[in-house]
Motif scaffolding. Structure first.
Motif, PDB file in Angstrom:
ATOM      1  N   GLU A   1     -49.102 -64.336 -34.730  1.00 50.61           N
ATOM      2  CA  GLU A   1     -49.479 -65.519 -33.966  1.00 50.61           C
ATOM      3  C   GLU A   1     -49.885 -65.163 -32.549  1.00 50.61           C
ATOM      4  O   GLU A   1     -50.839 -65.719 -31.991  1.00 50.61           O
TER       5      GLU A   1
ATOM      6  N   SER B   1     -39.814 -73.389 -25.922  1.00 52.82           N
ATOM      7  CA  SER B   1     -39.782 -72.211 -26.785  1.00 52.82           C
ATOM      8  C   SER B   1     -38.385 -71.618 -26.844  1.00 52.82           C
ATOM      9  O   SER B   1     -37.900 -71.214 -27.890  1.00 52.82           O
TER      10      SER B   1
ATOM     11  N   GLU C   1     -44.535 -63.787 -36.000  1.00 56.97           N
ATOM     12  CA  GLU C   1     -44.653 -64.149 -34.577  1.00 56.97           C
ATOM     13  C   GLU C   1     -45.661 -63.235 -33.883  1.00 56.97           C
ATOM     14  O   GLU C   1     -46.447 -63.680 -33.033  1.00 56.97           O
TER      15      GLU C   1
ATOM     16  N   TYR D   1     -37.467 -62.315 -32.328  1.00 58.71           N
ATOM     17  CA  TYR D   1     -38.617 -62.454 -31.428  1.00 58.71           C
ATOM     18  C   TYR D   1     -38.188 -63.094 -30.104  1.00 58.71           C
ATOM     19  O   TYR D   1     -38.620 -62.678 -29.027  1.00 58.71           O
TER      20      TYR D   1
ATOM     21  N   ARG E   1     -38.427 -70.126 -36.477  1.00 56.84           N
ATOM     22  CA  ARG E   1     -38.707 -69.100 -35.472  1.00 56.84           C
ATOM     23  C   ARG E   1     -37.894 -67.851 -35.755  1.00 56.84           C
ATOM     24  O   ARG E   1     -36.812 -67.887 -36.343  1.00 56.84           O
TER      25      ARG E   1
END
Length: 1000
Positions: free
Chosen positions: A208, A87, A205, A100, A96
């Motif tokens: 999610e 990640s 994000e 975040y 991405r």
């Protein structure tokens, strides 16, 4: 181990997952979390793999369930670590949200830390053999030390975000600031469109994380997104304006009175933070807390028991109050605009007060801009009232601060910059506000370019930098902001502000350097700026540019050095920093056409530098010319170059001849036949070359053989200059050359007499008015030259001088001349006086009948005969004695010495009695006694010689002996041998010492 053993598959899976996690962690390039922790964890995982393979041999003897559990834990920890690392590795992915990744970096650190701890625990459950157990323990010890932590920059940003969320901050400027910090850490552009895209990704994000059932993270992220959404990046100015206007148009035109529930029962005022009791009554929080603090424990309305713990926030009412306030403020702001059209100054000021009050809230500043107040406020800058202008400037500053949108709106208003710049030239309080506003506006490139173009703006800003207050600091920063344009830097330099120009000279490209060095070369610099430039490092930069390959840059650099070198203190610094060497190197190429201008500039600069050393009297440690060859080569250019370089070289050597080491320079110049070289140039057609040649020649002719001048046409040239030139410097130098002739050069003196040279010199004494350096120098040199025509051995010459009326001119110099002219006048009078006794006409005895005898002639008190100025040059008859006595009290010791010489001629031999009497009558003896204390040994000797004669007479010993005794005694202790002997002799006359004293 059997094929059916489940631990076999677990071991294989665990080994695979650990290997994958190690490689994922090792390849991590995250800058948000401490890099060392990734490296250490990857190393530990890789070092574990050999021990797992060794474990296969021991599985048959161990508990399969325990091993399976441990291997599952290892696998799970490896998967978590790999996922967290992956990640973080996905930091560069366009899918991405970089924001975040920054905001969630603490959670990522915690997941990695938990995975590391689980890995540590799982290793302790596996039955490793005793041969590897120590190595496994070493790995576990390393795992304990692994510490995943966000970088300090990220931690600082996250702390600020948490604080803002906790405080429910709603300040748009602060949200803008925090968003910019997050963007910086994440490597995201501050472009509004980019930030909006990143915020949209951040929302995705968060969605999610909610789908992953990570509700705690989702709630926290929602709060952060809500706070960041306050920033300007979320929506455009036009979108926010349209929403505001749509809302305002639905509100009506009149403010509403507060509803009764909005009022606190205790204070009667509208509440800010309403809290509700368990009985349903609402109070202002601070008011009810004060009620309890005063010792009350009941409800103020019902008097039923109540405590602080029974209070809870009334969010619904608070929101209603905020909506009511917002509505009224919007209406008030909209209605306030008409007030600014009033001619009543107080009404306008009151309206500005209201606007300023509204500006305290960030959202209200937007409303003011949406209501189109900016043109109104700019218009107020035309008002005559200083207070209105100042308040308008301040409100504009608040509105523009931290708001790019407002700055963009201001950029479109005509005459904004013109009006603000006008305020720069007014009183200090208005100037301070104008500078602050311009500084804020300059942060936007569109407005920044306009500021520099406004007439007089940069000049006024440079002037403001000298105020010594906040305005000066802001003006300096604003000038730095404006210096991104070359044209602004040039304007600053022309206003005597050079820091940006020097920076461009150091680091700019060649085109920029050419512009800047040309600007510097062409500006007329005041002395203060010349000194400041060298203090700020201009010399190093210019000396570097002197070596540049571009001839234009090289030329302008030397021209700039020429300008700076004209300040004496700069000249000395240039010498100490080695500026002469590259300049002399340029001069060596004078014969090349391309170097003609460069050589002329270099020669002038060298002359300035050397002249500066003379002015400051600081040449002791200065290596001006390193060798005799340098001196001979440089002087040779007098015959090898054009007038411009010739003039500079001659001036350079003239300056060198006035250093304390001048005698050495003069000696070397005479060695290279400088006098013979200079004589032809005394007839040079170029006036300035001729002038400087004559001036330098005057320095070299002291104690020179007279034949050098006698065998040439030089004297005729000098004579012609003295008679016809209109240049005072040239005349002074020509007369100085004549005055430098040896005293025994009778042939030249005779020639000058025949050519009326004496008359010409005396004429300057008669006609020249004292005043100005050149005029005084002419008179001084003329008085010095006259000493050649008054020597006692040339009686005929003396007679012609007296017939020309020189005595009266000399007396005038004694009264009104400079110290030098007084000195030379006294010497000439002394030389005249030496012949007076010989020229005195004896008194004839009466003969014949007494009654028929002619009237007796007046007898000179000093010479005991018949004297006159014309026949015997008598000082008494010329009334020169008293002026000479006055010279004894002059501060210049050379004047004292010359006056003593002249007065001593009155007491020689048989004139002692009469001369002493005259000095007594003129009060001249007491000043002579004072001169015994002179710092000059020569003056002491001459004063002692005069007193030794006078104190041979008893009457003057009685009068002056006591006052002379102590100075004479001091001399016997401190004076040189000659003056000590004289002092002892005088003390013997005064009966203080015996005649046989060893001092004789």
């Amino acid at each position: 181990m059997t094929e059916e053993d489940p631990s076999d598959d677990s071991l294989t899976v665990a080994s695979y997952l650990i290997c994958r996690a190690a490689h994922a962690i090792a390849s991590n390039s995250d800058v948000l979390i401490d890099r060392h922790a990734f490296t250490e964890l990857s190393s530990c995982l890789l070092h574990t793999l050999p021990f797992l393979r060794e474990l296969e041999d021991n599985l048959h003897s161990s508990s399969i369930s325990t091993i399976a559990t441990a291997l599952d834990a290892l696998s799970e920890a490896a998967e978590v670590a790999a996922a967290a690392a992956s990640s973080s590795i996905d930091f560069e992915s366009s899918r991405r949200s970089r924001l975040y990744l920054v905001i969630s970096s603490r959670q990522t650190s915690r997941r990695l830390s938990c995975a590391t701890r689980d890995f540590y625990v799982a290793l302790s459950l596996l039955p490793f053999s005793s041969s590897v157990l120590d190595k496994v323990e070493a790995i576990r010890d390393r795992l304990v030390a692994v510490d995943f932590r966000a970088s300090s920059a990220v931690e600082e940003v996250l702390d600020k975000i948490e604080s803002a969320v906790c405080d429910q901050a709603s300040d748009r400027a602060y949200a803008n600031h925090i968003l910019s910090l997050v963007a910086d850490v994440a490597g995201v552009s501050h472009d509004p469109l980019t930030l909006r895209i990143e915020l949209d990704k951040l929302r995705a994000e968060v969605a999610e994380s909610r789908e992953r059932k990570d509700l705690a993270e989702a709630v926290q992220m929602d709060q952060i997104v809500s706070f960041l959404s306050i920033s300007d990046a979320v929506s455009s100015f036009r979108e926010r304006e349209e929403r505001y206007l749509s809302k305002r148009n639905r509100l009506g035109n009149q403010p509403l009175q507060p509803l009764q529930p909005f009022l606190c029962p205790i204070t009667g005022d509208v509440m800010d933070d309403p809290v509700e009791t368990s009985f349903g009554h609402t109070f202002e929080k601070s008011a009810i807390e004060k009620w309890f603090a005063e010792g009350n424990c009941t409800c103020p309305l019902t008097m039923t028991p109540l405590s602080v713990g029974d209070l809870r926030p009334n969010y619904t009412l608070k929101k209603s109050i905020e909506e009511w306030r917002e509505r009224n403020r919007i209406i008030t702001i909209a209605n306030l605009k008409t007030k600014f059209e009033s001619n009543d100054e107080q009404e306008v000021l009151h309206s500005l007060d209201r606007l300023e009050e509204f500006c305290k809230e960030d959202s209200h500043r937007d409303w003011i801009v949406f209501e189109n107040y900016l043109p109104v406020l700019v218009g107020l800058l035309e008002r005559k009232s200083l207070e209105i202008r100042c308040r308008a400037l301040f409100v504009l500053y608040i509105l523009a601060k931290d708001s790019d949108d407002t700055k963009e709106q201001l950029a479109g208003i005509d005459k904004l910059i013109e009006f603000v710049v006008m305020s720069l030239g007014r009183r200090s309080e208005e100037r301070k506000l104008a500078v602050a506003l311009l500084l804020e506006l300059s942060r936007t490139e569109l407005i920044c370019s306009k500021i520099g173009k406004a007439r007089g703006c940069i000049f006024l800003l440079v002037t403001t930098t000298n105020d010594g207050n906040q305005a000066a600091t802001d003006a300096t920063q604003l000038l730095e902001n404006l210096s991104y344009l070359d044209e602004n830097v040039v304007k600053m330099a022309k206003a005597n502000y050079f820091k940006p120009l020097l920076r461009c000279l150091r680091s700019g490209n060649d085109d920029v350097k050419k512009i800047m060095v040309t600007t510097l070369a062409e500006i007329e610099l005041p002395d203060q700026s010349k000194a400041a430039l060298l203090r700020d490092g201009a010399l190093d930069v210019l000396l570097h540019l002197v070596k540049h390959s571009d001839p234009d840059i090289k030329t302008m650099a030397v021209k700039s050095l020429q300008s700076l070198s004209s300040l004496p203190e700069n000249g000395v610094k240039m010498i100490s920093e080695g500026a002469l060497s590259p300049l002399l190197h340029l001069l060596r190429h004078h014969h090349y056409t391309a170097y003609r201008i460069l050589s002329e500039l270099a020669a002038t600069t060298i002359m300035n530098i050397i002249s500066s050393a003379v002015d400051l009297k600081d040449d002791e440690s200065l290596m001006l010319l390193k060798s005799d060859d340098d001196i001979f080569w440089l002087f040779s250019l007098v015959n090898l170059t054009g007038p411009s370089i010739q003039r500079s070289i001659l001036q350079t050597f003239y300056a060198l001849c006035h250093l304390t080491s001048a005698e050495d320079i003069k000696y070397k110049l005479k060695q290279c036949n400088a006098i013979e070289v200079l004589i032809p140039h005394c007839q040079n057609n170029n006036i300035l070359v001729r002038l400087n040649a004559i001036k330098l020649l005057s320095c070299l002719t002291e104690d020179v053989d007279a034949s050098v001048l006698a065998d040439s046409s030089c004297l005729q040239t000098l004579q012609s200059i003295i008679k016809t030139s209109k240049d005072d410097e040239e005349i002074a130098a020509s007369i100085d050359i004549i005055s430098n002739l040896p005293a025994d050069c009778l042939q030249i003196i005779q020639w000058l007499l025949e050519e009326n040279g004496l008359v010409a010199i005396i004429q300057f004494l008669k006609n020249a008015k004292l005043g100005g350096p050149s005029k005084n120098e002419i008179i001084e040199n003329a008085a010095k030259a006259l000493c050649h025509f008054t020597i006692p051995t040339n009686f005929e010459c003396q007679k012609k001088a007296v017939q020309a009326g020189v005595i009266s001119d000399l007396l005038h110099l004694l009264e009104c001349g400079t110290s030098l002219s007084k000195r030379y006048a006294a010497i000439s009078l002394a030389q005249f006086s030496e012949n007076s006794f010989k020229l005195t006409k004896p008194v004839e005895k009466p003969w014949g009948f007494f009654c028929c005898a002619a009237a007796p002639e007046v007898v000179c008190e000093v010479h005991n005969g018949v004297c006159s100025v014309e026949q015997s040059f008598c000082l008494l008859e010329a009334e020169a004695v008293l002026p000479l006595v006055r010279l004894l009290s002059e501060p210049d010791i050379t004047v004292n010495e010359a006056a003593l010489i002249a007065l001593s001629t009155l007491i020689v031999d048989e004139r002692l009695q009469s001369g002493s009497k005259l000095l007594f009558q003129m009060n001249g003896i007491a000043p002579i006694i004072k001169l015994l204390n002179s710092e000059s040994p020569d003056v002491q000797v001459k004063a002692a010689l005069v007193l030794e004669r006078i104190f041979r007479l008893e009457e003057y010993k009685k009068i002056y002996g006591a006052s002379a005794q102590m100075p004479l005694i001091c001399i016997t202790h401190k004076g040189n041998s000659m003056v000590r002997a004289l002092a002892a002799k005088i003390l013997a006359h005064l009966n203080v010492l015996h005649e046989q004293s060893s001092y004789f």
